[in-house]
Design a protein around this motif. Structure first.
Motif, PDB file in Angstrom:
ATOM      1  N   TYR A 388       0.845  -1.186   0.000  1.00  0.00           N
ATOM      2  CA  TYR A 388       0.000   0.000   0.000  1.00  0.00           C
ATOM      3  C   TYR A 388       0.882   1.238   0.000  1.00  0.00           C
ATOM      4  O   TYR A 388       2.025   1.204   0.464  1.00  0.00           O
ATOM      5  N   ARG A 403      -3.075   6.217   4.469  1.00  0.00           N
ATOM      6  CA  ARG A 403      -3.920   5.497   3.521  1.00  0.00           C
ATOM      7  C   ARG A 403      -4.660   6.478   2.632  1.00  0.00           C
ATOM      8  O   ARG A 403      -4.645   7.677   2.857  1.00  0.00           O
ATOM      9  N   ARG A 413      -7.825   2.067  -0.795  1.00  0.00           N
ATOM     10  CA  ARG A 413      -6.406   1.759  -0.751  1.00  0.00           C
ATOM     11  C   ARG A 413      -5.794   2.042  -2.118  1.00  0.00           C
ATOM     12  O   ARG A 413      -6.363   1.703  -3.152  1.00  0.00           O
TER      13      ARG A 413
END
Length: 425
Positions: A388, A403, A413
């Motif tokens: 991520y 995020r 994401r």
């Protein structure tokens, strides 16, 4: 393997039920500003929706396993971020995109040109353009332009100066010098228009101060010349890059796209419900009418057509907006075909990295990165890991906390999906 039956239209109704992992332990912090990531030739042309140069640099550094120069492919190459980072690192790279402005930018950004030749050409363009204006020829030439549309976006003086600049650049013989200044010209269109500079889709900015295209072009060109000098110093070895105008779902099998000839794929598909790319550049394409006849792209045109027709390109563009069930189904089938093509091009054992993020429709989460994991495995890859990354698009940075939940409470994401092509079996 690919057919419309793979993805049912009503699948959209069930996407909000899919679990989204909250594990952000494998996280890349990319918290620099857009300005910090726009070094060397990266800032030649403002291409919306591209990933940060630091991401491409890190993927190339971490996922190439060959000794010496590698061959890298990006078949959603946009304006060439991957290609620039590849040659800086000493690797060879190939890009493919359906947007002619992106392909032009990618080739200009990765082709070193001597400073003296660029500076001489810049002086000539400005002299010819000023003579064209002073002679009154620009006033005659604008009679052949779509003035009803131009008057909405440009002042009369800006239109005259842009017309003069285009005349001067179009007078050059086709080649890399001309391409360089076609891109410089394209890069100033939004700035000297009445549109907001930073918006993706053009909208009128009533409070925008007028700018002289001649002055903006000169400043931009000199900056590009200096950055090209620095780029030439930064490139390692004899690395080369080339970008092709083509449909990434149906690449021509030529020497450039031979099976099992690439050591890494890095690709960045459009985000669902984001925007279609070609209409974003409506003002630039308006001024670059007849681009195909001016730009030295003929040898890198994989479309089998000797004319760049906007409607034809729109039909071939991967559509992701509006995110209705039919568009989403087509999007998923098209990207499965894209991944199947990459599988054939990569050597056994090579990595394929897909940069993609989730989306929302009316607050409902679409876990797009999980769709791509599924599609990658359907294409024959093995999913090795999901990384991520920090992302935020509204503050001039590529980062926001930990995020990408940049639309309310939906746990979006942004991910780098790392796949491997098995060595056997």
């Amino acid at each position: 393997m690919t057919s419309a039956s793979l993805f049912e239209v009503n699948d959209l109704e069930n996407t909000n039920r899919l679990e989204v992992s909250a594990d952000l332990g494998n996280l890349w912090e990319l918290n620099g500003t857009i300005h910090e990531y726009a070094y060397l030739t990266h800032n030649f042309f403002r291409y919306y929706g591209k990933f940060p140069s630091a991401l491409a640099k890190r993927v190339i550094n971490e996922f190439i396993e060959t000794n010496g120069p590698a061959n890298i492919i990006d078949n959603y190459s946009g304006s060439g971020t991957t290609l620039v980072e590849a040659v800086i690192a000493g690797h060879n790279a190939i890009g493919v995109d359906i947007n002619p402005l992106g392909v032009l930018a990618a080739n200009v950004k990765t082709t070193f040109l001597p400073a003296q030749a660029l500076e001489d050409a810049c002086r000539k363009i400005l002299l010819v353009a000023k003579d064209f204006l002073e002679s009154g020829e620009a006033e005659i030439a604008i009679d052949h332009l779509p003035m009803e549309e131009l008057e909405k976006w440009f002042s009369l003086q800006a239109t005259l100066e842009l017309c003069a600049l285009r005349h001067a650049i179009y007078g050059f013989e086709s080649g890399t010098i001309k391409d360089f200044y076609l891109l410089a010209f394209a890069s100033i269109i939004r700035r000297v228009s009445r549109a907001y500079d930073g918006e993706v889709r053009p909208h009128i900015n009533k409070g925008k101060a007028p700018r002289s295209p001649l002055e903006v072009f000169e400043k931009k060109s000199l900056d590009m010349c200096q950055r090209m000098k620095e780029f030439g110093v930064a490139v390692k070895g004899e690395a080369t890059a080339a970008c092709y105008l083509g449909d990434n779902r149906a690449l021509i099998k030529s020497s450039e796209f031979a099976s099992e000839s690439f050591d890494l794929a890095l690709t960045h598909p459009p985000y669902v419900n984001c925007f279609d790319y070609l209409p974003v550049y409506r003002l630039e394409l308006l001024w670059l009418d007849g681009l195909f006849n001016q730009w030295s792209v003929q040898s890198r045109n994989l479309l089998g057509s000797d004319y760049l027709d906007y409607k034809q390109l729109r039909k071939l563009e991967t559509r992701s907006w509006p995110a209705n069930p039919q568009v989403i189904e087509s999007y998923r089938i098209g990207n499965l075909q894209m991944l199947e093509g990459l599988w054939q091009l990569l050597r056994p054992g090579a990595m394929c990295c897909v940069v993609i993020g989730d989306s929302t429709i009316k607050g409902e989460l679409l876990p797009v990165h999980r769709w791509f994991i599924e599609m990658g495995e359907m294409a024959g890859f093995r999913h090795k890991q999901t990384i991520y990354r920090t992302t935020h698009y509204g503050t001039g940075k590529y980062a926001y906390k930990n995020r990408a939940d940049y639309h309310g409470k939906a746990e979006k994401r942004d991910a780098i999906l790392v796949f491997n092509k098995p060595k056997s079996g």
